[in-house]
Design a protein around this motif. Structure first.
Motif, short mmCIF file in Angstrom:
data_model
loop_
_atom_site.label_atom_id
_atom_site.label_comp_id
_atom_site.label_asym_id
_atom_site.label_seq_id
_atom_site.Cartn_x
_atom_site.Cartn_y
_atom_site.Cartn_z
N LEU A 81 1.03 4.30 15.71
CA LEU A 81 -0.10 3.38 15.53
C LEU A 81 0.06 2.09 16.34
O LEU A 81 -0.68 1.14 16.13
N ILE A 96 -7.83 0.32 4.35
CA ILE A 96 -6.60 1.07 4.61
C ILE A 96 -6.40 1.97 3.40
O ILE A 96 -6.03 1.50 2.33
N ASN A 99 -3.34 6.94 3.41
CA ASN A 99 -2.44 7.13 4.54
C ASN A 99 -1.02 7.33 4.03
O ASN A 99 -0.71 6.97 2.89
N LEU A 104 1.94 -0.79 9.19
CA LEU A 104 0.71 -0.87 9.97
C LEU A 104 0.87 -2.03 10.96
O LEU A 104 0.97 -3.18 10.54
N ASN A 129 -1.94 4.54 -0.49
CA ASN A 129 -1.23 4.77 0.77
C ASN A 129 0.19 5.25 0.52
O ASN A 129 1.17 4.59 0.86
N LEU A 138 3.16 3.26 2.37
CA LEU A 138 2.93 2.00 3.07
C LEU A 138 3.79 0.92 2.45
O LEU A 138 3.71 0.66 1.26
#
Length: 176
Positions: A81, A96, A99, A104, A129, A138
């Motif tokens: 990313l 967001i 994921n 990020l 996430n 995340l």
């Protein structure tokens, strides 16, 4: 001679308009900013995680200003990313969700204007996430350049399921 002169005037105007259009499209030296369109899909996705990544990469590679919303949804932990690190401003909201990457890289993001809100409330919304069957989740948003963070007004947080999230209902980073 008069009819011939009458035909030259529209040509001259057309050439002048064409020149003006070319000048407006050409970036000023040292001031080129890559502007790209945002999305309005919310949690809807088309295709699998690989297709989502390819679409995200195609839309935001070398992008500096997102005109609209930045929606990062259904991206796998194996995807690179780093192309997102050029984004400096988002005029709408950032979503967001769903994921399974750890970080990020929105290192250059300075402003979330919040001209549109996710669910009519949030300029930034982070939801689900993680992968409950794996160790991927995340852990870092990387919003270190977000300035003047007015995070007041309507912050909500939740664990895991439901419709909870993390967000702000006002523009972030520009003192709105």
């Amino acid at each position: 001679m008069e009819p011939h002169r009458h035909r030259e005037r529209p040509r001259a105007v057309l050439l002048l308009l064409l020149l003006l259009l070319l000048l407006l499209r050409a970036p000023a030296p040292g001031a080129a900013q890559a502007v790209c369109a945002g999305t309005l899909n919310g949690l809807s996705v088309t295709g699998d995680a690989q297709h989502q990544y390819q679409t995200l990469h195609k839309m935001y590679n070398n992008c500096e200003i997102v005109m609209g919303n930045l929606e990062i949804v259904l991206i796998d932990h194996t995807q690179d990313l780093s192309f997102l690190q050029t984004i400096r401003e988002v005029t709408g909201y950032i979503l967001i969700a769903m994921n399974v990457f750890a970080a990020l890289p929105l290192r250059s993001l300075r402003v979330i204007r919040g001209t549109q809100f996710y669910e009519e409330r949030f300029a930034l919304f982070v939801l689900l996430n993680y992968n409950p069957n794996a160790t991927h989740a995340l852990r870092q948003l990387g919003l270190s350049q977000l300035t003047g963070g007015d995070m007041a007004g309507g912050t909500a947080a939740a664990r895991g399921g439901g419709n909870g999230g993390l967000g702000t209902s006002r523009g972030v980073g520009d003192g709105q």
